[in-house]
Design an enzyme around this catalytic site. Sequence first.
Site, PDB file in Angstrom:
ATOM      1  N   CYS A   2       1.209  -1.054  -0.137  1.00 37.89           N
ATOM      2  CA  CYS A   2      -0.302  -0.163  -0.346  1.00 37.89           C
ATOM      3  C   CYS A   2       1.085   0.824  -0.223  1.00 37.89           C
ATOM      4  O   CYS A   2       1.379   1.050   0.365  1.00 37.89           O
ATOM      5  CB  CYS A   2      -1.607   0.189   1.216  1.00 37.89           C
ATOM      6  N   ARG A  27       1.400   2.128  -8.713  1.00 37.07           N
ATOM      7  CA  ARG A  27       1.520   0.742  -7.897  1.00 37.07           C
ATOM      8  C   ARG A  27      -0.069   0.134  -7.941  1.00 37.07           C
ATOM      9  O   ARG A  27       0.096  -1.179  -7.473  1.00 37.07           O
ATOM     10  CB  ARG A  27       1.784   0.894  -6.820  1.00 37.07           C
ATOM     11  N   TRP A  74      -3.598  -1.828  -1.322  1.00 37.35           N
ATOM     12  CA  TRP A  74      -4.068  -3.209  -2.458  1.00 37.35           C
ATOM     13  C   TRP A  74      -4.430  -4.049  -1.344  1.00 37.35           C
ATOM     14  O   TRP A  74      -3.804  -4.169  -0.020  1.00 37.35           O
ATOM     15  CB  TRP A  74      -2.193  -2.856  -2.696  1.00 37.35           C
ATOM     16  N   ASN A 100       0.412  -0.461   6.258  1.00 31.45           N
ATOM     17  CA  ASN A 100       1.027  -1.184   5.350  1.00 31.45           C
ATOM     18  C   ASN A 100       1.507  -2.615   5.621  1.00 31.45           C
ATOM     19  O   ASN A 100       2.514  -2.172   6.325  1.00 31.45           O
ATOM     20  CB  ASN A 100       2.114  -0.329   4.032  1.00 31.45           C
ATOM     21  N   GLY A 101       1.120  -3.652   4.738  1.00 31.08           N
ATOM     22  CA  GLY A 101       1.696  -4.501   5.861  1.00 31.08           C
ATOM     23  C   GLY A 101       1.161  -5.783   5.560  1.00 31.08           C
ATOM     24  O   GLY A 101      -0.657  -5.287   6.000  1.00 31.08           O
ATOM     25  N   GLU A 481       8.600 -21.657 -18.703  1.00 34.19           N
ATOM     26  CA  GLU A 481       9.062 -19.525 -17.759  1.00 34.19           C
ATOM     27  C   GLU A 481       9.683 -19.609 -18.554  1.00 34.19           C
ATOM     28  O   GLU A 481       9.831 -18.083 -18.850  1.00 34.19           O
ATOM     29  CB  GLU A 481       8.512 -20.284 -16.474  1.00 34.19           C
ATOM     30  N   LYS A 485       9.603 -16.071 -20.959  1.00 31.39           N
ATOM     31  CA  LYS A 485      10.308 -14.284 -20.254  1.00 31.39           C
ATOM     32  C   LYS A 485      10.745 -13.741 -21.792  1.00 31.39           C
ATOM     33  O   LYS A 485      10.874 -12.990 -22.006  1.00 31.39           O
ATOM     34  CB  LYS A 485      11.023 -15.042 -18.868  1.00 31.39           C
ATOM     35  N   GLU A 488       9.151 -13.519 -24.730  1.00 29.02           N
ATOM     36  CA  GLU A 488       8.021 -11.810 -24.480  1.00 29.02           C
ATOM     37  C   GLU A 488       8.524 -10.995 -24.383  1.00 29.02           C
ATOM     38  O   GLU A 488       8.581  -9.763 -25.102  1.00 29.02           O
ATOM     39  CB  GLU A 488       7.630 -12.147 -23.484  1.00 29.02           C
ATOM     40  N   HIS A 504      14.325 -36.634 -30.447  1.00 27.33           N
ATOM     41  CA  HIS A 504      13.373 -37.555 -31.034  1.00 27.33           C
ATOM     42  C   HIS A 504      12.593 -36.405 -32.231  1.00 27.33           C
ATOM     43  O   HIS A 504      12.193 -36.079 -32.821  1.00 27.33           O
ATOM     44  CB  HIS A 504      12.300 -37.304 -29.860  1.00 27.33           C
ATOM     45  N   LYS A 603      -0.804  -6.385 -20.080  1.00 26.30           N
ATOM     46  CA  LYS A 603      -0.868  -7.560 -18.259  1.00 26.30           C
ATOM     47  C   LYS A 603      -2.110  -8.274 -18.028  1.00 26.30           C
ATOM     48  O   LYS A 603      -1.760  -9.298 -17.659  1.00 26.30           O
ATOM     49  CB  LYS A 603      -0.818  -5.780 -17.545  1.00 26.30           C
TER      50      LYS A 603
HETATM   51  N1  HGA Z   1      -3.242  -5.395   5.903  1.00 25.36           N
HETATM   52  C1  HGA Z   1      -3.933  -4.008   5.015  1.00 25.36           C
HETATM   53  C2  HGA Z   1      -2.332  -3.545   4.383  1.00 25.36           C
HETATM   54  C3  HGA Z   1      -2.423  -4.544   2.684  1.00 25.36           C
HETATM   55  C4  HGA Z   1      -1.266  -4.071   1.752  1.00 25.36           C
HETATM   56  O1  HGA Z   1      -0.117  -3.651   2.471  1.00 25.36           O
HETATM   57  N2  HGA Z   1      -1.226  -4.331   1.292  1.00 25.36           N
HETATM   58  O2  HGA Z   1      -0.341  -3.697   0.439  1.00 25.36           O
HETATM   59  C5  HGA Z   1      -5.511  -4.213   3.965  1.00 25.36           C
HETATM   60  O3  HGA Z   1      -5.106  -5.539   3.698  1.00 25.36           O
HETATM   61  O4  HGA Z   1      -5.575  -3.304   4.448  1.00 25.36           O
END
Ligand code: HGA
Length: 608
Positions: A2, A27, A74, A100-101, A481, A485, A488, A504, A603
């Site tokens: 995040c 991001r 995220w 974030n985490g 893979e 890569k 691509e 063969h 993507k």
């Molecule tokens: N776990 C938190 C923060 C998400 C995060 O750091 N994403 O990279 C959440 O899900 O809101």
Amino acid sequence: MCGIVGYIGKRDSQGILLGGLKKLEYRGYDSAGVAIHTKTGLELRKSKGRISELETRLEAQPLSGFAGIGHTRWATHGKPSDANSHPHTDNEMNISVVHNGIIENHLQLKAELEQLGYRFVSETDTEVISHLIAHHYKGDLPEAVRKAVSHLRGAYAIAVLSAHEPDKLIAVRWASPLIIGVGEGENFIGSDIPAILEHTRSVYILNDGEMAVLTRDNVELMTLEGNFIAKQLLRIEWDFVMAEKGGYDTFMLKEIHEQPRAYRDTMRGRLLEGTGISFPGTSLSARQIRGVKHIHIVACGTAYHAALIGKQVIERLTRIPVEVDLASEYRYRMPVIGANTLVIAVSQSGETADTLAAMREAKLAGARVLAITNVIGSSVAREADDILFTHAGPEIAVASTKAYSSQLIAFYMLGLFMARSLNTIDRAALTEMIAMLERLPYQVERLLEDKESIRRIAERISGREHLFFIGRGLDYSLAMEASLKLKEISYIHSEAYAAGELKHGSLALIEEGTPVIALATQELLLEKTASNIKEVKARGAYVIALTLEGNEELEKTADQVIYVPRTYSLFTPSVAVVPLQLLAYYAASIRGHDVDKPRNLAKSVTVE
Ligand code: HGA
């Protein structure tokens, strides 16, 4: 992954927070929000969707104040929604937190806090932090934050704004990046440099276990024990474009380097102190696994290659037969699906049209569907019965690197979980394998220290128009893979061949100087692959072998040898893939291609 931004100073914070969030949106985010200390106390605006949605909300109901925190999310825990967007608050609206985490022990903390009367309004792991701070607040905000984080296990970069002490912002880092920007009469918090670069180039980089207390005129740095520390103020010379790629030339190179973090995040909270695997928050149970008689894995492109490795992992560990299908083929081949068939759908974006269609077909036929995906709230995640999220974070380069290798980690954990449920692995072996899983991020970090030797090999192949990758077993799947890569991004034509199959037919294509990249990481197949290397060598091939450290024998036959660290044989693709990604990367950049946006490709493939 995040994005976090924080501001305290002499200017109105709304525009600065919004500007910082927009700089982080590259991001790829699913929701955003801000908390600002206004005349009437803490006020929040948050919204599912892109930052423009939040902007519209702020235009309709602006906030004004000199201190605030902002977040682009995220999701890792709880779907993207207004309620799950950050900032999160305590019940009295005195504390607001962006994070974030991943908080590994959030379920346990939540239960304890609920017992104490705290009410939760989101599905996130983050919300425990705001309640914990509120619980520990006794007139000293830094002290309350320190006490709160002492309960957390996992990874966190957090920024805290409180109505109790609105002249302060608090930042804490543990295993997720966080920086402090220093200005004149104003200070900033950022998860990444682009968030604050417009305002200052002077930064402190926090280390794990460090905390910063910001006021408009001062930044105090301390440990989580409360001891003050001195740190060098760094000057950032990067321009914005460099900063958004973390200082790397391309997103792909940045993402290759993010793999150790992606491995750790994908394993986080799932390895039980070395003794088992669990998937908290998913409905996958040992009882269900015991009812599974057949497994079908459906996927496309890179995810299909991860699935081929997943098949070998699951079959070797559990002896349940596994078939792997390209999703675009699966739905039209009338597969035999029964109630005891588990279908595993693998898709980074969770929106791959063919994979979605295949899993719908499987569900109609009565199968239970388990999704492996990187995106919470995606169609695949919504429609699957069970989900195993990878936590690679947003992947921007079209050519997948960290998403692929995180899918491998997911398969290893799934295989071990299934094996334990079926009793096909004993506790001692499991403990040993978990220890090896935990070592993988360090081994990849070590590999990434020597990129120069791979760049030199890439120089050697970059002028060629055709080459072969060969390997046996897992190495054959990895060769597929590696070949994809290279195709691509460098547009060099390559083929992945089962090493024993060349004779063969395709051996006819080997001529003087044809590069053959021979993957030989599987100890049991080493001698066989060595014979195949001799076969191509005898026809004039230029052989680049990739093998385990200590297998110096291959130097006698191969022209070049790349070594990778030893791990459990099933896990080797997770280390061996790294030099192969780098090889493709350097070959493409030497040829002058736009590595992040290869021609003709998108993507996320949302058409059939
Ligand atoms: N776990 C938190 C923060 C998400 C995060 O750091 N994403 O990279 C959440 O899900 O809101």
